[in-house]
Structures are given as structure tokens and as C-alpha cells.
Enzyme design. Structure first.
Site, mmCIF file in Angstrom:
data_model
loop_
_atom_site.group_PDB
_atom_site.id
_atom_site.type_symbol
_atom_site.label_atom_id
_atom_site.label_comp_id
_atom_site.label_asym_id
_atom_site.label_seq_id
_atom_site.Cartn_x
_atom_site.Cartn_y
_atom_site.Cartn_z
ATOM 1 N N ARG A 1 0.685 -1.498 -0.146
ATOM 2 C CA ARG A 1 0.341 0.221 -0.077
ATOM 3 C C ARG A 1 0.927 1.384 -0.167
ATOM 4 O O ARG A 1 0.664 2.556 -0.521
ATOM 5 C CB ARG A 1 -0.580 0.017 1.264
ATOM 6 C CG ARG A 1 -1.963 1.289 0.886
ATOM 7 C CD ARG A 1 -2.857 0.990 2.607
ATOM 8 N NE ARG A 1 -3.918 1.754 1.929
ATOM 9 C CZ ARG A 1 -4.294 3.495 2.326
ATOM 10 N NH1 ARG A 1 -2.950 4.045 2.953
ATOM 11 N NH2 ARG A 1 -5.572 4.368 1.864
ATOM 12 N N CYS A 2 1.783 1.116 0.587
ATOM 13 C CA CYS A 2 2.670 2.133 0.987
ATOM 14 C C CYS A 2 3.607 3.033 -0.637
ATOM 15 O O CYS A 2 4.080 4.074 -1.066
ATOM 16 C CB CYS A 2 3.794 2.164 1.594
ATOM 17 S SG CYS A 2 3.872 2.019 3.767
#
Length: 399
Positions: free
Chosen positions: A390-391
Site C-alpha cells: 500500500r505504501c
């Protein structure tokens, strides 16, 4: 190419367009002396990091996601409006060179790079002391005239897509504040995004910090935002004022979490993976504080009962049978180890379908048991930056 601008009204709706940044020479300018300042715990090996990132890109493209790259978008934005000189001037004003002779040389080097994308990448990788010719070498910093920006492959943080609008972050750490110039140029000048219809909810020039990793889009009306090491309450209030007046969002759940290094953003401890399933790191539950900020004339914070997180989510999202999947299961040691390797940070590409790191075996098994489909990414180098799938991704469009 999608002519539509931004459409992100859920964490889990089918992902169609995303922005990534393939790690570049900025990682080769990481040195042990600067790790703490540049927010790294180790030095990734660039060749393997790029191979892992290429696998991430291919994984997304194979399921039909349009992948855009940060450096290419910035270069296209600069060329579209012929603002190369302006960009270099703005970038240099934030590079802390503090020497006119050195600044002039850097401008000359950048202006003489004919390919705009190569020029953009040079601003990302930084300038070593040895690249500057001077008779006053003793006055130069020990290693770098301009520091590299190794965190750029975490594209989630410098800007965030909310509904049909955009947030350009005010980064917490001074070393990362320069990163937001790239998103700023994309949304100011790129033909794909320049529109009076694109709301801009937050500016990099605001005083209070907020970062994209702390913002989760739970539904068309509900956001979750982490009050963390890197996101302040003042920034949330400013953002809420804009959102409540210019978007469909009406409620913000605030998660006050620890400022520990491994808890740097909300999405490192809490992630949505299906319509009624969330992954949570169990260590935050004991001291978690929850608040609600609603659309109203007063917009006052309301304290919520942390022991009823599932009930709170069910009520606000109008969803039944909310379940929390605990990273590491019930194994305290596994939870700590896998949290360090971003076991609770995963990218949903569709409801109940996520991209995860292969190394978080206990958490991944819990996801499988909960009926979640996994796309497994093998990583040993990217993870050294303390960020998960996600990052490393900034969605621009979800169906």
C-alpha cells in the site's frame, strides 16, 4: 489513457489506475551516516530492489491495472507547460544548497540534461560533492551538496486521492518535504489532470503536517485518518473543512496511534481488505483512542468507545459482521516481527483481493483463512525502507 481525473471512493473497489515510482539512483546515494536523517534503517541493494519493484508492476498490470510512473508524469507536466526553468528554481529553493556558486553549477547541470525525465530523476537522486567543481572544496558538505530522496518509491505519502479530488501533503519530516513538489507539478500542469473540476483539498504550503499513509477511504462518506507521528489534528481539521464543503465525505474516524517508528502511519497498523474485513496490528488495540469528526456547523470531536471498534465500523459503514484480522494471529512475537515487515500493510486491488509481502507468513495465513485472495510479492530489499504494497502505490482510479 483515462481522461477522467480522480475517482477513489473506497479502499477496496477494483483498482484501475495507480502511480508508482521505480527506485532509482537515489538509493545508491544512501550512506550509513545519513540513514537516520533520511528515515531509513538499512541500505537496499538497488539492482534487487528494482527487480522486486518490476515484479510489483507486472503483477498489477497482469490484473488489468494501468500503471503510471511518477518521474514520467512529472516530465510530461514540465514539458506540457514549458516550465523546466521554473521547476528547477522551485526545486533548488528547497534543496538547502546555501551557496550561489554551487547553485549556479547545479542549475547549469540540470538545464543541460536534454531529456526531461532524466533531469527529473537527477533531482531525485541528489548531488554528490564530487559533482561540483570549486576551488573552495573545503567549504562543501562532506558528501552531498543536495541530499537524495530515497523515500520516493513510497508514492502513497506525498499526495493522496480522495473521492474525486487530491491532497498534496505537508510532510512531517523536513527531509521528505521536497518530495511533494512532484505531485504539485503533476496536478498543476499535466494535461491529464489540469482541470477546474479537480478539487484540491490540501496544499503542501499548509503549516500542519499530513501524509497519505494516514488516510484511508472507507466509503464515499467515511474516511479513517491516523493521528500519528506524521499527521497532526490541525491538518485534519483543515482538510475536513474542505472535504465537508466540496465532497461527499461526511464523517472522519480519527485513530490516535503511537508515534513509534514502526507505527509511522495508520496503514501500517490498520488496513481494509474486504467490505467487512480489516487487518489490525494487535499492539495498537490496548492504547488506541478513537474520535469522530462529523459534518456539522460545529464539527467538534466526539470520543468513541475503543472497545467497540467493530460496532463503530458497522454503524458508520452500514455493513454487518465486521471482522478484525489480527496481524501475526495470536502470536505476540510473530505480530511484532511481521509488523516490522509491514504485515498489516497491503494493497487491495478488489474486494477480498490484496497484494502482500511473502515474508509475513503468519498474517498471510490468517488472511487466507478469512477468505482473502492473495497476490504474493517476494521482497527482501524494498521492505528495508519500512513500507509495504500500500505504501508503494497511489491509486488514482477505482471503479
Amino acid at each position: 489513457m483515462r481522461l477522467n481525473l480522480i475517482n477513489v471512493k473506497s479502499e477496496i473497489s477494483p483498482l484501475k489506475t495507480v502511480v508508482l515510482h521505480r527506485p532509482g539512483k537515489e538509493l545508491e546515494n544512501l550512506i550509513p551516516d545519513d540513514l537516520n536523517e533520511l528515515l531509513f534503517d538499512d541500505i537496499p541493494f538497488l539492482e534487487d530492489a528494482q527487480s522486486e519493484h518490476d515484479a510489483f508492476t507486472k503483477l498489477l498490470e497482469d490484473v488489468g491495472v494501468e500503471v503510471l510512473f511518477l518521474d514520467q508524469l512529472v516530465a510530461e507536466a514540465i514539458d506540457a507547460r514549458n516550465v523546466r526553468e521554473q521547476f528547477i528554481k522551485e526545486w533548488l529553493s528547497e534543496a538547502s544548497v546555501n551557496n550561489k556558486v554551487n547553485e549556479d553549477q547545479i542549475v547549469s547541470i540540470l538545464m543541460n540534461i536534454t531529456d526531461t525525465k532524466q533531469m527529473v530523476n537527477k533531482t531525485m537522486e541528489g548531488f554528490r560533492r564530487t559533482e561540483i567543481s570549486t576551488s573552495n572544496r573545503e567549504r562543501l558538505p562532506a558528501y552531498f551538496i543536495v541530499n537524495p530522496m530515497p523515500n520516493l518509491y513510497f508514492t502513497r505519502d506525498p499526495f493522496a486521492s480522495l473521492g474525486n479530488g487530491i491532497v498534496v501533503s505537508r510532510m512531517f519530516s523536513e527531509t521528505r518535504r521536497r518530495e511533494t513538489i512532484y505531485g504539485d507539478y503533476i496536478f498543476r500542469y499535466h494535461p491529464r489532470f489540469v482541470s477546474d473540476d479537480l478539487p484540491k483539498y490540501y496544499s503542501r504550503n499548509e503549516k500542519a503536517s499530513i501524509e497519505g499513509g494516514d488516510i484511508l477511504v472507507l466509503s464515499e462518506e467515511v474516511l479513517a485518518i491516523g493521528l500519528s507521528q506524521r499527521t497532526e489534528l490541525a491538518s485534519v481539521r483543515t482538510l475536513a473543512k474542505e472535504l465537508f464543503s466540496k465532497s461527499s465525505f461526511r464523517k472522519i474516524i480519527l485513530f490516535e496511534i503511537s508515534d513509534k517508528r514502526q507505527f509511522m502511519h495508520l496503514d501500517t497498523v490498520f488496513t481494509m481488505v474486504d467490505v467487512n474485513k480489516f487487518v489490525i496490528h494487535p499492539e495498537i488495540e490496548e492504547n488506541l483512542k478513537l474520535y469522530l469528526l462529523e459534518y456539522s456547523a460545529e464539527s467538534e470531536l466526539k470520543r468513541l468507545d475503543e472497545s467497540k471498534l467493530e460496532d463503530i465500523l458497522e454503524e458508520l459503514l452500514n455493513v454487518s459482521n465486521i471482522s478484525l484480522i489480527r496481524a501475526g494471529g495470536n502470536d505476540e512475537i510473530a505480530a511484532m516481527r511481521e509488523q516490522w515487515n509491514d504485515g498489516a500493510n497491503m494493497l487491495a486491488i478488489a474486494p477480498g483481493e490484496v497484494v502482500v509481502y511473502h515474508r509475513n507468513v503468519v498474517t498471510n495465513q490468517k488472511l487466507v483463512e478469512a477468505g482473502i485472495k492473495l497476490h504474493i510479492l517476494k521482497c527482501s530489499e524494498l521492505v528495508r525502507g519500512r513500507g509495504g504494497p500500500r505504501c508503494m502505490s497511489m491509486p488514482l482510479w477505482r471503479d
